[in-house]
Write a protein that holds these residues in place. Sequence first.
Motif, PDB file in Angstrom:
ATOM      1  N   GLU A 287      -7.414   1.382  -4.453  1.00 29.11           N
ATOM      2  CA  GLU A 287      -7.249  -0.414  -5.296  1.00 29.11           C
ATOM      3  C   GLU A 287      -5.384  -0.914  -4.847  1.00 29.11           C
ATOM      4  O   GLU A 287      -6.220  -2.559  -5.022  1.00 29.11           O
ATOM      5  CB  GLU A 287      -6.790   0.271  -6.709  1.00 29.11           C
ATOM      6  CG  GLU A 287      -7.727   0.986  -7.552  1.00 29.11           C
ATOM      7  CD  GLU A 287      -7.439   1.350  -8.563  1.00 29.11           C
ATOM      8  OE1 GLU A 287      -8.079   1.895  -9.557  1.00 29.11           O
ATOM      9  OE2 GLU A 287      -6.212   1.745  -9.320  1.00 29.11           O
ATOM     10  N   ARG A 288      -5.181  -0.530  -4.124  1.00 28.00           N
ATOM     11  CA  ARG A 288      -3.684  -1.081  -3.512  1.00 28.00           C
ATOM     12  C   ARG A 288      -4.462  -2.764  -2.390  1.00 28.00           C
ATOM     13  O   ARG A 288      -4.020  -3.518  -2.165  1.00 28.00           O
ATOM     14  CB  ARG A 288      -3.046  -0.458  -2.812  1.00 28.00           C
ATOM     15  CG  ARG A 288      -2.368   0.035  -4.099  1.00 28.00           C
ATOM     16  CD  ARG A 288      -1.112   1.200  -2.987  1.00 28.00           C
ATOM     17  NE  ARG A 288      -0.317   1.960  -4.652  1.00 28.00           N
ATOM     18  CZ  ARG A 288       0.812   2.837  -4.406  1.00 28.00           C
ATOM     19  NH1 ARG A 288       1.882   3.081  -2.847  1.00 28.00           N
ATOM     20  NH2 ARG A 288       1.092   3.316  -5.380  1.00 28.00           N
ATOM     21  N   ILE A 289      -5.731  -1.345  -1.470  1.00 28.44           N
ATOM     22  CA  ILE A 289      -6.054  -2.009  -0.125  1.00 28.44           C
ATOM     23  C   ILE A 289      -6.747  -3.190  -0.816  1.00 28.44           C
ATOM     24  O   ILE A 289      -6.554  -4.517  -0.222  1.00 28.44           O
ATOM     25  CB  ILE A 289      -6.180  -1.203   0.856  1.00 28.44           C
ATOM     26  CG1 ILE A 289      -5.711  -0.295   1.506  1.00 28.44           C
ATOM     27  CG2 ILE A 289      -7.325  -1.804   1.826  1.00 28.44           C
ATOM     28  CD1 ILE A 289      -6.283   1.151   2.475  1.00 28.44           C
ATOM     29  N   LEU A 290      -7.669  -2.566  -1.490  1.00 29.22           N
ATOM     30  CA  LEU A 290      -8.019  -3.987  -2.200  1.00 29.22           C
ATOM     31  C   LEU A 290      -7.696  -5.329  -2.513  1.00 29.22           C
ATOM     32  O   LEU A 290      -7.577  -5.928  -2.363  1.00 29.22           O
ATOM     33  CB  LEU A 290      -9.381  -3.711  -3.517  1.00 29.22           C
ATOM     34  CG  LEU A 290     -10.559  -2.682  -2.867  1.00 29.22           C
ATOM     35  CD1 LEU A 290     -11.431  -2.326  -4.153  1.00 29.22           C
ATOM     36  CD2 LEU A 290     -11.401  -3.268  -2.233  1.00 29.22           C
ATOM     37  N   ALA A 291      -6.487  -5.246  -3.179  1.00 29.21           N
ATOM     38  CA  ALA A 291      -5.114  -5.979  -3.026  1.00 29.21           C
ATOM     39  C   ALA A 291      -4.785  -7.121  -2.292  1.00 29.21           C
ATOM     40  O   ALA A 291      -4.467  -8.244  -2.550  1.00 29.21           O
ATOM     41  CB  ALA A 291      -4.276  -5.721  -4.615  1.00 29.21           C
ATOM     42  N   LEU A 292      -5.056  -5.626  -1.313  1.00 34.39           N
ATOM     43  CA  LEU A 292      -4.138  -6.810  -0.012  1.00 34.39           C
ATOM     44  C   LEU A 292      -5.357  -7.481   0.326  1.00 34.39           C
ATOM     45  O   LEU A 292      -5.100  -8.693   1.262  1.00 34.39           O
ATOM     46  CB  LEU A 292      -3.854  -5.469   0.880  1.00 34.39           C
ATOM     47  CG  LEU A 292      -2.721  -5.582   2.386  1.00 34.39           C
ATOM     48  CD1 LEU A 292      -1.642  -7.121   1.835  1.00 34.39           C
ATOM     49  CD2 LEU A 292      -2.293  -4.504   3.089  1.00 34.39           C
TER      50      LEU A 292
ATOM     51  N   VAL B 160       0.950  -1.227   0.011  1.00 34.95           N
ATOM     52  CA  VAL B 160      -0.212   0.036  -0.082  1.00 34.95           C
ATOM     53  C   VAL B 160       0.785   1.491   0.029  1.00 34.95           C
ATOM     54  O   VAL B 160       0.133   2.033  -0.963  1.00 34.95           O
ATOM     55  CB  VAL B 160      -1.240   0.078   1.435  1.00 34.95           C
ATOM     56  CG1 VAL B 160      -1.522   0.985   1.419  1.00 34.95           C
ATOM     57  CG2 VAL B 160      -2.066  -1.237   1.569  1.00 34.95           C
ATOM     58  N   LEU B 161       1.801   1.430   0.725  1.00 28.90           N
ATOM     59  CA  LEU B 161       2.996   2.603   1.187  1.00 28.90           C
ATOM     60  C   LEU B 161       3.975   2.390   0.040  1.00 28.90           C
ATOM     61  O   LEU B 161       4.823   3.643   0.013  1.00 28.90           O
ATOM     62  CB  LEU B 161       3.132   2.814   2.526  1.00 28.90           C
ATOM     63  CG  LEU B 161       2.214   2.434   3.249  1.00 28.90           C
ATOM     64  CD1 LEU B 161       2.760   3.031   4.844  1.00 28.90           C
ATOM     65  CD2 LEU B 161       1.510   3.510   3.479  1.00 28.90           C
TER      66      LEU B 161
ATOM     67  N   VAL C 258       3.632  -1.213 -11.129  1.00 31.54           N
ATOM     68  CA  VAL C 258       2.542  -2.194 -11.319  1.00 31.54           C
ATOM     69  C   VAL C 258       1.585  -1.212  -9.496  1.00 31.54           C
ATOM     70  O   VAL C 258       0.314  -0.575 -10.029  1.00 31.54           O
ATOM     71  CB  VAL C 258       1.987  -3.643 -11.755  1.00 31.54           C
ATOM     72  CG1 VAL C 258       0.175  -3.781 -11.350  1.00 31.54           C
ATOM     73  CG2 VAL C 258       2.272  -4.025 -12.551  1.00 31.54           C
ATOM     74  N   ILE C 259       2.231  -0.873  -9.195  1.00 32.69           N
ATOM     75  CA  ILE C 259       1.481  -0.348  -7.915  1.00 32.69           C
ATOM     76  C   ILE C 259       1.379   1.303  -7.781  1.00 32.69           C
ATOM     77  O   ILE C 259       1.299   1.480  -7.588  1.00 32.69           O
ATOM     78  CB  ILE C 259       3.062  -1.159  -6.360  1.00 32.69           C
ATOM     79  CG1 ILE C 259       2.131  -2.762  -6.118  1.00 32.69           C
ATOM     80  CG2 ILE C 259       2.058  -0.338  -5.134  1.00 32.69           C
ATOM     81  CD1 ILE C 259       3.094  -3.197  -5.281  1.00 32.69           C
ATOM     82  N   ASP C 260       2.349   1.441  -8.316  1.00 33.17           N
ATOM     83  CA  ASP C 260       2.378   2.754  -8.772  1.00 33.17           C
ATOM     84  C   ASP C 260       1.631   3.564  -9.330  1.00 33.17           C
ATOM     85  O   ASP C 260       0.914   4.602  -9.162  1.00 33.17           O
ATOM     86  CB  ASP C 260       3.901   3.064  -9.595  1.00 33.17           C
ATOM     87  CG  ASP C 260       5.146   2.620  -8.513  1.00 33.17           C
ATOM     88  OD1 ASP C 260       4.663   3.007  -7.131  1.00 33.17           O
ATOM     89  OD2 ASP C 260       6.291   2.990  -8.810  1.00 33.17           O
TER      90      ASP C 260
END
Length: 441
Positions: A410-415, A368-369, A402-404
């Motif tokens: 969207e990052r938290i949903l991926a997690l 996320v970060l 990809v994360i960038d």
Amino acid sequence: MIRSEFERDYGRIIYSSAFRRLQDKTQVFPFSVTDYTRTRLTHTLEVASVGRTLGILAGKHLHLRLSLHGRQITDKHLPSPQEFGTLVASACLAHDLGNPPFGHSGEDAIRKWAENHTSSLESNHEVNDLQSFEGNAQGFRILTRHFRRMGGVSPTFALIGAMMKYPCPSTLPHGSDKNDKDVSKKKFGYFNAERPWAIKAFNHLRMIRRSDGVYARHPLAFLLEAADDICYGLVDLEDAHKLNLLGFKTIAPPMRALMDAESRRDYDYARRNGAPEDVLIRKLRAAAVNTLVKECVRVFMRNLAVIESGTMKDELIARIDKNYRGSFKTIRALIERHVYTDQRVLQIELAGFKTLGGLLDIFWGAVVLNGTGKENEKLRQIFPRGMLFKDNKFSKESNEKVIDKLTRYERILALTDFVSGMTDRYAIEMYQRLSGIKLPL
């Protein structure tokens, strides 16, 4: 819709990895050394079996009703009873795909974690999605995004309608209005990320729009809910007896009250002739399921006009014959009082909080970060590429690139996709290894 589309949904779910992982996810009790107690997979298969019967019986009644009104029935007008059964069974197979490890405590663990990690999100929709994390919405996300992207289920609109018990977003104030008894608003059914998919499906199915993003249920969702209610109401009691949480004399009376006359005679004969308790419990459970299935179909057909108008607010099981309803409530009260408070159940729930919260914390900085340093770099390498995507497209780029491109939401949903998709054992194993408690062999 042609017959193959109904069968296709069923087959693709059965062969999916998300469905197979249910075999190692807790239903109620931790995994037994005898492998007798239900897992999320066996529960799902039992619900699908009951759902198929409900769909077939309801389909037969619908065909009979139309024929009595002199209407000619073709495939274009109405699916066959077998097709109804397959469709409801497919929805039942999909209904728990989004449930995280460790039963419903897994949902609670993700929600609790999200309370401290979502303050910087851009909208109330995004905050509510995560702080009210819901397995039903995660299941819809799996079907419409993960499977479609990976060439999997690509579900029909009919399947989406039948499986969507809660056709509303997380921003609806679920449970806040104590006077609103509408069961379709108890939870939410889709994340904001999947809102376009949901609205498209609901409009295609001509589901009744109540307000922005909020729709009345598809009629077949009532049958899915009934199948789930029947199974978790009765089989949890059977497991509780097997694990010596409840005695036969406590369980038998309310279950016998759900039998029809013929089943009672068969049961009483078997008991007089010395049948073992586990055999008698199976007879009780089978007969009770049969009674509740017939009752729910009767209620469905009697209230079909109300259901189709979008004004049906309670579940089918709440409208069955009052004597059967009283016995079923007694069974649910026994489970609430003696099963969900058992030490084994509480221990697996606490393990879920520790494990899932710990895994989310471990990957937070890296995913996320997008933090720097060797540890975060290694964690990003461990993180599955398949969880990182935008617009359902694959990418050959590194995880970092990809994360960038992803928003924080969207990052938290991926997690949460990653953690909620784990099995119980895999989650524990990964948490122990990444925490240094246990080394890889």
